[in-house]
Design an enzyme around this catalytic site. Structure first.
Site, short mmCIF file in Angstrom:
data_model
loop_
_atom_site.label_atom_id
_atom_site.label_comp_id
_atom_site.label_asym_id
_atom_site.label_seq_id
_atom_site.Cartn_x
_atom_site.Cartn_y
_atom_site.Cartn_z
N ARG A 47 0.84 -1.19 0.00
CA ARG A 47 0.00 0.00 0.00
C ARG A 47 0.88 1.25 0.00
O ARG A 47 1.59 1.52 0.97
CB ARG A 47 -0.91 0.02 1.24
CG ARG A 47 -1.94 -1.08 1.26
CD ARG A 47 -2.85 -0.88 2.47
NE ARG A 47 -3.90 -1.91 2.53
CZ ARG A 47 -4.88 -1.91 3.43
NH1 ARG A 47 -4.93 -0.96 4.34
NH2 ARG A 47 -5.78 -2.87 3.42
N ASP A 49 1.60 5.36 -0.01
CA ASP A 49 1.00 6.55 0.58
C ASP A 49 0.60 7.56 -0.49
O ASP A 49 0.98 7.44 -1.66
CB ASP A 49 1.99 7.21 1.55
CG ASP A 49 2.28 6.36 2.77
OD1 ASP A 49 1.46 5.49 3.11
OD2 ASP A 49 3.35 6.56 3.39
N TYR A 110 12.05 -0.36 -4.05
CA TYR A 110 11.69 1.04 -4.24
C TYR A 110 12.89 1.83 -4.74
O TYR A 110 14.05 1.47 -4.51
CB TYR A 110 11.24 1.67 -2.92
CG TYR A 110 9.85 1.31 -2.47
CD1 TYR A 110 8.76 2.13 -2.77
CD2 TYR A 110 9.61 0.17 -1.71
CE1 TYR A 110 7.48 1.81 -2.35
CE2 TYR A 110 8.33 -0.16 -1.28
CZ TYR A 110 7.27 0.67 -1.60
OH TYR A 110 6.01 0.35 -1.17
N ARG A 197 10.61 6.45 3.27
CA ARG A 197 10.85 7.89 3.30
C ARG A 197 11.56 8.32 4.58
O ARG A 197 12.32 9.29 4.58
CB ARG A 197 9.54 8.64 3.12
CG ARG A 197 8.97 8.47 1.71
CD ARG A 197 7.86 9.44 1.43
NE ARG A 197 6.65 9.13 2.17
CZ ARG A 197 5.92 10.02 2.84
NH1 ARG A 197 6.31 11.27 2.90
NH2 ARG A 197 4.82 9.65 3.45
#
Length: 270
Positions: A47, A49, A110, A197
């Site tokens: 999921r 953001d 990522y 992040r």
């Protein structure tokens, strides 16, 4: 069916369906459900953001046998006419037995991009590259990133979710530089909420000289969210790939993933 998905997260309130908000999941469920004429519910690998992008997202959806097309790949062209331009289903296939987009995944990959150019990001890349006009020490960033690789409790880097573990196996965290553009490559078996992040924000603090490696090591000993970490902006982050085992190993992988992970006694500085 397995769905391979790409999207520009700029105008979405994240992946997960939310009442009254535009989300990636909501758009796909609505359009695919209309095409197949049945309500559908997607299960996703990760999921993302609000503002986070994807080029390699994966989801699965259970479809009633009577609604299942003989050749699911033909739905790709049809859905391209219905979906908005900022989300694409790039591939649709019949999922193998025991496939679960979330629990079968072995690792997620990522990438995070930023530019230190004084004029900011190139206008054609401004939606997926963060403007970060500061002097950075790439060697220090790489050293800090290397400190974080491995099996750790990343509680300091995660927004807590009730009943969820923050123990993760961070398998890759390194950086490349191309002129003013810095790209982080981050891979793990799974990530908790805002973890990527937060990792990026922490090592950038070291790259700027505001923090040192000892601070990074101390973060791994914390057991709650650290207020000293500045979370990097969402739009620099993209989910680029999800790895799955061979079909014969899917059921075993599902069982492993469902187990609540803890750190081995005496592991990792505890």
């Amino acid at each position: 069916m397995r769905l391979d998905i790409a999207y520009d997260g700029t105008e979405f309130s994240g992946w997960a369906r939310q009442n009254g908000l535009r989300t990636v999941c909501g758009e796909i469920e609505e359009k695919l459900g209309a095409v197949l004429r049945t309500p559908l519910q997607l299960t996703v690998a990760g999921r993302t953001d609000a503002g986070v992008h994807a080029t390699g997202q994966v989801a699965h959806v259970d479809v009633p046998a009577a609604m299942l097309p003989d050749d699911p790949s033909r739905l790709v062209r049809r859905l391209a006419r219905f979906l908005p331009k900022d989300v694409r289903i790039t591939r649709i296939s019949r999922a193998p037995e025991d496939f679960d987009a979330r629990f079968s995944a072995m690792r997620r990959h990522y990438e995070y991009r930023l530019t230190t150019a004084v004029y900011g990001a190139d206008p054609l890349r401004a939606r997926d590259i963060v403007s970060y006009p500061k002097v950075l020490d790439l060697g220090a960033i790489r050293s800090a990133s290397a400190e974080l690789v491995g099996l750790h409790d990343f509680a300091a880097f995660c927004k807590r979710r009730e009943g969820a573990t923050t123990v993760r196996d961070l398998q890759r965290f390194d950086w490349e530089r191309d002129g003013d553009v810095y790209t982080a490559f981050v891979s793990a078996d799974a990530f908790c909420w805002s973890m990527v992040r937060s990792l990026v924000g922490a090592v950038l603090a070291v790259g700027e000289g505001r923090r040192d490696l000892e601070w990074v090591d101390e973060l791994l000993r914390e057991r709650s969210r650290s207020s000293s970490i500045l979370v990097a902006p969402a739009h620099g982050l993209s989910l680029v790939r999800v790895d799955y085992p061979d079909d014969a190993d899917l059921a075993a992988r599902n069982e492993i993933t469902r187990d609540v992970r803890t750190l081995p006694e005496g592991c990792c500085g505890d």
